[in-house]
Design an enzyme around this catalytic site. Sequence first.
Site, PDB file in Angstrom:
ATOM      1  N   THR A 211      41.702  -6.181 -18.324  1.00 34.17           N
ATOM      2  CA  THR A 211      42.534  -5.206 -17.457  1.00 34.17           C
ATOM      3  C   THR A 211      42.993  -5.776 -16.386  1.00 34.17           C
ATOM      4  O   THR A 211      43.233  -7.394 -16.375  1.00 34.17           O
ATOM      5  CB  THR A 211      41.577  -4.147 -16.786  1.00 34.17           C
ATOM      6  OG1 THR A 211      42.319  -3.159 -16.260  1.00 34.17           O
ATOM      7  CG2 THR A 211      40.480  -4.630 -15.815  1.00 34.17           C
ATOM      8  N   ASN A 212      43.551  -5.168 -15.170  1.00 35.45           N
ATOM      9  CA  ASN A 212      44.185  -5.652 -14.179  1.00 35.45           C
ATOM     10  C   ASN A 212      43.798  -5.200 -12.839  1.00 35.45           C
ATOM     11  O   ASN A 212      43.075  -4.045 -12.878  1.00 35.45           O
ATOM     12  CB  ASN A 212      45.861  -5.858 -14.274  1.00 35.45           C
ATOM     13  CG  ASN A 212      46.557  -4.306 -14.484  1.00 35.45           C
ATOM     14  OD1 ASN A 212      46.541  -3.508 -13.669  1.00 35.45           O
ATOM     15  ND2 ASN A 212      46.973  -4.092 -15.716  1.00 35.45           N
ATOM     16  N   ARG A 213      44.356  -5.498 -11.876  1.00 34.29           N
ATOM     17  CA  ARG A 213      43.877  -4.903 -10.396  1.00 34.29           C
ATOM     18  C   ARG A 213      44.702  -3.653 -10.040  1.00 34.29           C
ATOM     19  O   ARG A 213      44.512  -3.021  -8.938  1.00 34.29           O
ATOM     20  CB  ARG A 213      44.281  -6.028  -9.205  1.00 34.29           C
ATOM     21  CG  ARG A 213      43.378  -7.073  -9.571  1.00 34.29           C
ATOM     22  CD  ARG A 213      43.378  -8.154  -8.522  1.00 34.29           C
ATOM     23  NE  ARG A 213      43.443  -7.650  -7.182  1.00 34.29           N
ATOM     24  CZ  ARG A 213      43.818  -8.131  -5.878  1.00 34.29           C
ATOM     25  NH1 ARG A 213      44.466  -9.476  -6.150  1.00 34.29           N
ATOM     26  NH2 ARG A 213      43.720  -7.626  -4.735  1.00 34.29           N
TER      27      ARG A 213
END
Length: 407
Positions: A211-213
Amino acid sequence: MKALSQRRILLGVTGGIAAYKAALLTRRLVEARAEVQVVMTEGACRFITPLTLQALSGRAVRRSLWDESAELGMGHIELARWAERVLIAPATADCLARLVQGRADDLLSTLCLATTAPVLVAPAMNHVMWAHPATRANCETLAARGVTILGPDDGELAERESGAGRMLEPEAIRDALAAHLAPQAGELAGRHVVITAGPTREPLDPVRYLTNRSSGRMGYALAAACVAAGARVTLVTGPTDLPVPDRVEAVPVETADDMHAAVFARVEQADVFIAAAAVADYRPARRETHKIKKDEAGSNVELVRNRDILAEVAAARPRPFVVGFAAETRDLETQARAKRIAKGADMLAGNLVGVDRGFDQPDNALYVCWEGGDCHLPQAPKTRLAEQLAQLISQRLSDAQTPDSTA
């Protein structure tokens, strides 16, 4: 500026070196035909005299909660009800903290508690103070309560240091206040807007994922802004902890493939598509059925590309007005312009991301470009940026539908 003409502005000035800019700000507001009532804290009076601001505003400056002549008629309540907007410039770190705490031990803080008018603050402080977690948390709390935060700018500071914390220039504050007062509702009336928001999660196994932030805040703020402008909004959202804005249809998804399917099931009926989500570019080539054990895991994970939702929507015919986003760590303008052309988007909003910038922050700054034009939206709460972006989209839609008078 018509938006400021005859509007009642209560200008709060607190005790920072940027208080000297309050003189020019007062002049600029009066030039725009606003009615300006200045309220100064004790600390502000150490940096600039009340007489200066009284001469510029044409009104006696209020300083004390204990002014017997003014308070005979409960003057602080009268002022709180008089104001159409409360603008605090400069707003020191102490001022922001006091607003969060709901303090009411001086005239300005009491007014802010007693008023129902929208409150805007223009922070000004040392860059280390601005970056402190306490200040960031205070700004986030104020933004969540509906306070509009203007700036600060990045630049040279009074102590001969440089960084974020410089108060916006008076003209920028005046323009932001005018925009805040300008009517916005109805700009997207009758439009259907589809927005993507948040991250995607690409499973490795039943317990792990890539995933990412992304927090989803920008996309959710855009959904609220478009609803306020009269649009019917469908929000296709990856996993977030954010509450869905009122009157927004939310479609929860998890993976990039889920988001692709949800978007294309709805975008044919949309007038505007805003791709604010941080969609994973890649996913694992294989999703394991059971949890990968440490002694089973190899050193490599094979990845395959996900479909490009933004580019595919832009390439469809017919298609809606397409707005993309670009999160960059450098060369923002160059990268944003190139991405808009490469993706075929009508408009693209770019922002810088990194440590304490962009992701998981209540505020941001945007560079927005379209064919034949661009603009900068300075540092502001994401809620305010969303309102400004909705206005730009509305304007571009109107321009696209206006026949060329020279044709």
